[in-house]
Design an enzyme around this catalytic site. Structure first.
Site, PDB file in Angstrom:
ATOM      1  CG  HIS A  48      -1.970  -1.077   1.157  1.00  0.00           C
ATOM      2  ND1 HIS A  48      -2.529  -1.639   2.291  1.00  0.00           N
ATOM      3  CD2 HIS A  48      -2.557  -1.698   0.101  1.00  0.00           C
ATOM      4  CE1 HIS A  48      -3.423  -2.556   1.919  1.00  0.00           C
ATOM      5  NE2 HIS A  48      -3.437  -2.604   0.600  1.00  0.00           N
ATOM      6  CG  HIS A  69       0.220  -3.387   5.673  1.00  0.00           C
ATOM      7  ND1 HIS A  69      -0.580  -3.072   4.599  1.00  0.00           N
ATOM      8  CD2 HIS A  69       0.693  -4.639   5.440  1.00  0.00           C
ATOM      9  CE1 HIS A  69      -0.592  -4.088   3.750  1.00  0.00           C
ATOM     10  NE2 HIS A  69       0.167  -5.050   4.238  1.00  0.00           N
ATOM     11  CD  GLU A  83      -1.819  -2.884   9.670  1.00  0.00           C
ATOM     12  OE1 GLU A  83      -1.429  -1.702   9.496  1.00  0.00           O
ATOM     13  OE2 GLU A  83      -2.595  -3.472   8.909  1.00  0.00           O
TER      14      GLU A  83
END
Length: 519
Positions: free
Chosen positions: A264, A362, A435
């Site tokens: 991403h 991420h 994350e």
């Protein structure tokens, strides 16, 4: 921006902040009069509307007052986002000190409008402004919890966060009930070019410069290769870090850890974490030396180079969320993902290789701290084994939260790397999504969040790397009696030990992220 920092002083911005407060109160009052059930909050945002049709970035756009003609004067702001990882699609003049800013949607996908990165020049000294970012595709945001944009200028090139007191996040009927993030700022140097961004940028070119520097060091245990090319012919880099001499024996099983980041593109903190992992593994630290002797590390630091270069938040050049296409990636539409999957499948079929970890890095837009997502298994023993690495990382990294870590098998996540590879690899392999918050973490003994910096993101990466030694010692793969001083200023106590229970099912953060891609 003052001479000593990137933040405006309270006195210089009092008028702008007062206007912001009045604007927010007005919007809140109007919102209370509207029917709450007329529009349901949908995280993907609207695909219709004028601002959503933006297809390009502003290019040295001078915003003059209505009716003005002639050459621009000082204070007629010039906006630009036509640079690497830039994003700003439109600017509307509201008044001499207020401007509405529109994020350009991801290329070929109008659903995602989060990342922004733009410059402002031709400013007037002591000029006070309010910038309203008006077309976010998300409603939930850490801006509600004190997060603020980052800023730098040509004379002060280090990124800094704006003071949270000058940032407001609110729902505004003026903009189709979208959530608006407004911030006040005071320019203090007329010759400076100021740059504002959603979070600390980490560009494709920065990665290439970093990797070229590593190559020039001619480290015997580091190999860089081009695994493939993106649609726009950018490099897909693969790093292999290991003491090759220790793995020459054909009889010896090779333990392998595979790490990827930036699938991403707007999740730039992932690159700082990845660089922290690499920096530690190639360092002369005794822990790194032992790990190189026993483990092979393969790292793809930028899985979506086109999206990063273009300033997208979630998608590739062609508008695909690559982290939903692991099951059947196309060699022409998703070439980088296809190449990585082929390599992992090939290694998994090699009986001499034990692929033990896959970690995809991420950044998270609504939660604090670092944390992990893992998979759910029927075998209770495997479930407990999967929780070992996050627990160890929790002990090593003061910003990592085990209480936020959760394990799930949400069908919406079936196309992610974690879910797909968790089903492909055998029961001795563990697949995680790592994350980290776009904003901050809660430190031990503190009630106030500590904002992340580029350095603290990188430090988390170093702590992730050194945790592998704890894991392999615990599993008797590494039996090295050399003294290792693993405790340091980086490895303090964990602020979340009180929450060391395994969470099952998707947490709020995972549910929020899955809503981003609901059809």
């Amino acid at each position: 921006m003052e001479n000593t920092s990137a933040s405006p002083s309270p006195s210089s911005c009092c008028v702008a902040v007062a206007t912001l407060v009045e604007r927010r109160l007005l919007c809140n009052g109007m919102e209370r009069k509207m029917e709450e059930n007329t529009v349901r909050e949908v995280e993907t945002g609207s695909e219709a509307g004028g601002e959503d049709a933006l297809v390009g970035n502003v290019n040295k756009l001078t915003v003059n007052p209505p009716g003005f003609s002639g050459n621009p004067r000082k204070g007629h702001l010039v906006f630009d986002a036509c640079f690497e990882s830039g994003n700003l699609g439109r600017v509307d003049y509201i008044s001499e000190f207020e401007f509405d800013l529109f994020i350009r949607p991801d290329t070929c996908n109008p659903r995602f409008r989060v990342w922004f990165n733009f410059t402002v020049e031709n400013v007037r000294e002591t000029q006070r402004v309010i910038f309203n970012v008006v077309n976010f595709s998300k409603t939930k945001s850490l801006y509600r919890d004190g997060m603020s944009p980052v800023v730098k200028s040509t004379s002060r090139p280090k990124w800094q966060r704006l003071p949270a007191k000058n940032v407001y996040y609110y729902r505004c009927p003026d903009h189709r009930r979208n959530y608006v993030m407004s911030f006040a700022f005071c320019f203090d140097r007329e010759d400076d070019v100021y740059q504002f961004a959603y979070c600390y940028p980490y560009t494709y070119s920065r990665l290439q410069h970093y990797l070229a520097g590593l190559e020039r060091r001619n480290l015997p245990y580091l190999q860089r290769e081009q695994l493939g090319l993106s649609v726009q012919q950018r490099r897909l880099d693969l790093l292999t870090i290991t003491n090759t001499a220790k793995h020459l024996s054909p009889e010896r099983e090779k333990k392998l850890v595979f790490l990827t980041a930036r699938v991403h593109p707007g999740e730039s903190p992932a690159s700082f974490i990845c660089q922290g992992v690499i920096d530690f593994l190639v360092s002369p630290h005794p822990v790194a030396q032992i790990l190189r002797d026993h483990v092979i590390f393969k790292i793809v630091p930028m899985l979506n180079p086109d999206g990063v270069y273009l300033g997208n938040y979630r998608c590739s050049l062609m508008g695909f969320d690559l982290n939903r296409h692991w099951q059947d990636p196309s060699p022409w539409a998703h070439p980088t993902l296809h190449a990585v999957k082929q390599l992992i499948v090939q290694m998994n079929q090699d009986p001499r290789v034990s692929l033990e970890f896959y970690i995809d890095v991420h950044a998270h837009s609504t939660m604090l701290n670092g944390f992990m997502y893992g998979n759910v298994f029927e075998d209770e023993e495997r479930v407990q084994r999967q929780a070992v690495f996050p627990r160890l990382l929790c002990q090593n990294a003061p910003d990592f939260s085990f209480s936020n870590t959760s394990f799930n098998r949400d069908m919406v996540k079936a196309g992610t790397g974690r879910r797909f590879l968790g089903g492909l690899l055998d029961d001795t392999s563990y697949c995680y999504t790592l994350e980290v918050s776009f904003y901050s973490y809660m430190a031990a003994g503190s009630t106030a969040p500590v904002p992340y910096t580029e350095e603290t993101y990188t430090k988390l990466g170093r702590n992730v790397a050194r945790t592998f030694l704890d894991y392999y010692k615990l599993n008797n793969h590494i039996k090295d009696d050399r003294p290792i001083n693993i405790q340091s200023s980086e490895v303090a106590g964990d602020s979340n030990r009180k929450g060391n229970g395994v969470a099952s099912g998707a947490g709020d953060g995972e549910a929020e992220k899955s809503q981003d891609v609901r059809p």
